[in-house]
Design a protein around this motif. Structure first.
Motif, short mmCIF file in Angstrom:
data_model
loop_
_atom_site.label_atom_id
_atom_site.label_comp_id
_atom_site.label_asym_id
_atom_site.label_seq_id
_atom_site.Cartn_x
_atom_site.Cartn_y
_atom_site.Cartn_z
N HIS A 2 -44.38 -26.75 -141.21
CA HIS A 2 -45.40 -27.77 -141.45
C HIS A 2 -46.09 -28.15 -140.16
N GLU A 3 -47.25 -28.78 -140.32
CA GLU A 3 -48.07 -29.12 -139.16
C GLU A 3 -47.99 -30.62 -138.90
N ILE A 4 -47.80 -30.98 -137.63
CA ILE A 4 -47.85 -32.40 -137.26
C ILE A 4 -49.17 -32.61 -136.53
N LEU A 5 -49.99 -33.51 -137.07
CA LEU A 5 -51.25 -33.81 -136.37
C LEU A 5 -50.95 -34.86 -135.31
N VAL A 6 -51.26 -34.55 -134.08
CA VAL A 6 -50.88 -35.46 -132.99
C VAL A 6 -52.09 -36.28 -132.51
N GLY A 7 -53.12 -35.60 -132.05
CA GLY A 7 -54.32 -36.30 -131.59
C GLY A 7 -54.06 -37.30 -130.48
N ALA A 8 -53.24 -36.91 -129.50
CA ALA A 8 -52.92 -37.84 -128.41
C ALA A 8 -53.31 -37.24 -127.07
N GLU B 17 -42.79 -36.53 -130.49
CA GLU B 17 -43.35 -36.28 -131.81
C GLU B 17 -42.36 -35.54 -132.70
N GLU B 106 -55.96 -33.10 -124.57
CA GLU B 106 -55.15 -33.72 -125.61
C GLU B 106 -54.42 -32.71 -126.49
N ILE B 107 -53.33 -33.21 -127.08
CA ILE B 107 -52.59 -32.40 -128.05
C ILE B 107 -53.23 -32.61 -129.41
N VAL B 108 -53.63 -31.53 -130.04
CA VAL B 108 -54.26 -31.64 -131.35
C VAL B 108 -53.18 -31.65 -132.43
N SER B 109 -52.33 -30.61 -132.44
CA SER B 109 -51.33 -30.53 -133.50
C SER B 109 -50.18 -29.61 -133.09
N MET B 110 -49.10 -29.69 -133.87
CA MET B 110 -47.94 -28.85 -133.61
C MET B 110 -47.49 -28.23 -134.93
N GLU B 111 -47.04 -26.98 -134.86
CA GLU B 111 -46.46 -26.36 -136.05
C GLU B 111 -44.95 -26.33 -135.88
N VAL B 112 -44.24 -26.89 -136.87
CA VAL B 112 -42.79 -27.03 -136.76
C VAL B 112 -42.12 -26.37 -137.96
#
Lengths: 218, 113
Positions: A2-8, B17, B106-112
């Protein structure tokens, strides 16, 4: 998966500490500048000549950043102004966390009007790290290239003022001050530019008036 | 060369995160790096792979989206790439430019997994 949207923002922590520093500086009623240049442009000498001129009329303090040694702190202290040294070890820039450790020291010096932070000599990395200062000031000297603003645009973009230092040496170099001004303004039309010589004193009056003007005691 | 300190800040955020999300294995990380930042994408990728070696994040891939420095002319409203970081509208020569992109880090997203 799954994808975690961070936007930080990656430097979020630095920016948060910088915001706290800014609040602390403003609580102390001081105006702060972050001096950024290549090594050898004359930042420390510029600070020495500046505090000699305005150190009596304006309550100021200096934070010196270097990889090693307390030599610059000692130089500034000899001019009769309180100074502290941050040695960064291997780090090529100051960050907000390092500067946050000086706040108690600054509180002990109250009342203060002006804080000069001399960053580690480096034209690239310090541009990225907000320390909580009110203003970034870039310094370049005539023994460098007049094309420096075009080669290292980020710092000229981020600065509000530029000091072109060592102007007394201009006759011995190919440096063209007009071209340097044009290059700097091409990258940042809002830059306020000063030309100084710490040897002859030329231009230091305007620079010092500018600084004291920022503290509201022109 | 401060890409290693940037990498360390980035990995701190990633770990936070992941913890919030309940753990798992990081497969990939997507970030944005603006042209105006003092960050070299190649150096950042190198630091990233060195920093995760031998840690639970080892094997994760870093995708860097480079964002060009983009301005908008306040006179003619044209958007353009601020080539060589120079300010000034290439269409109408107007001097008043609003920067609209290029300072992202910036960090946009992560795939886990």
């Amino acid at each position: 998966m799954h994808e975690i949207l961070v936007g930080a923002k990656i430097l979020k922590k630095n920016d948060e500490i910088a915001a706290a520093n800014r609040e602390a500086f403003s609580g102390l009623g001081l105006f702060s500048i972050n001096l950024i240049s290549s090594p050898g442009s004359g930042k420390t000498t510029l600070i020495e000549r500046t505090v000699e001129r305005i150190g009596k009329a304006c309550r100021l303090a200096v934070i010196e950043g270097d990889l090693q040694t307390e030599l610059d702190k000692e130089r500034v202290e000899r001019c009769g102004v309180p100074a502290t040294q941050i040695t960064t070890g291997r780090s090529c820039h100051l960050d907000a966390h390092m500067v946050s450790h000086t706040i108690e020291w600054l509180r002990g010096l109250k009342p203060l009007e002006l804080l000069i932070i001399e960053n580690v000599g480096n034209m690239v990395c310090p541009a990225e790290y907000d320390l909580g200062e009110d203003m970034k000031v870039a310094v370049m000297s005539v023994t460098e290239g007049d094309d420096k603003p075009l080669k290292y645009p980020a710092i000229f973009h981020a600065s509000s003022a530029l000091v072109i230092n060592k102007t007394d040496l201009t006759p011995y170099t190919d440096f063209n001050i007009e071209r340097a001004r044009e290059n700097a303004l091409a990258v940042n039309p809002a830059l306020k530019i000063f030309e100084t010589s710490c040897t002859t004193g030329e231009g230091l009056g305007d620079w010092c008036d500018f600084l004291t003007g920022q503290t509201g005691r022109a | 060369m401060h890409e290693m300190s940037i990498t360390i800040s980035m990995l701190e955020l990633v770990r936070e995160e992941m913890e919030k999300d309940g753990g798992g294995t990081l497969k990939s990380l997507k970030i944005k790096v603006g042209e105006l930042t003092a960050v070299e994408p190649g150096a950042l990728s190198f630091c990233f792979s060195s920093a995760i070696e031998g840690t639970p994040l080892e094997g994760a891939r870093l995708y860097i989206e480079e964002i060009p420095l983009t301005g908008r002319c306040t006179d003619c409203a044209k958007e353009f790439h601020m080539e060589g970081f120079l300010v000034g509208c290439p269409t109408c020569d107007g001097p008043s430019i609003e920067k609209i992109a290029g300072d992202e880090l910036e960090i946009v997203s992560m795939e886990v997994l």
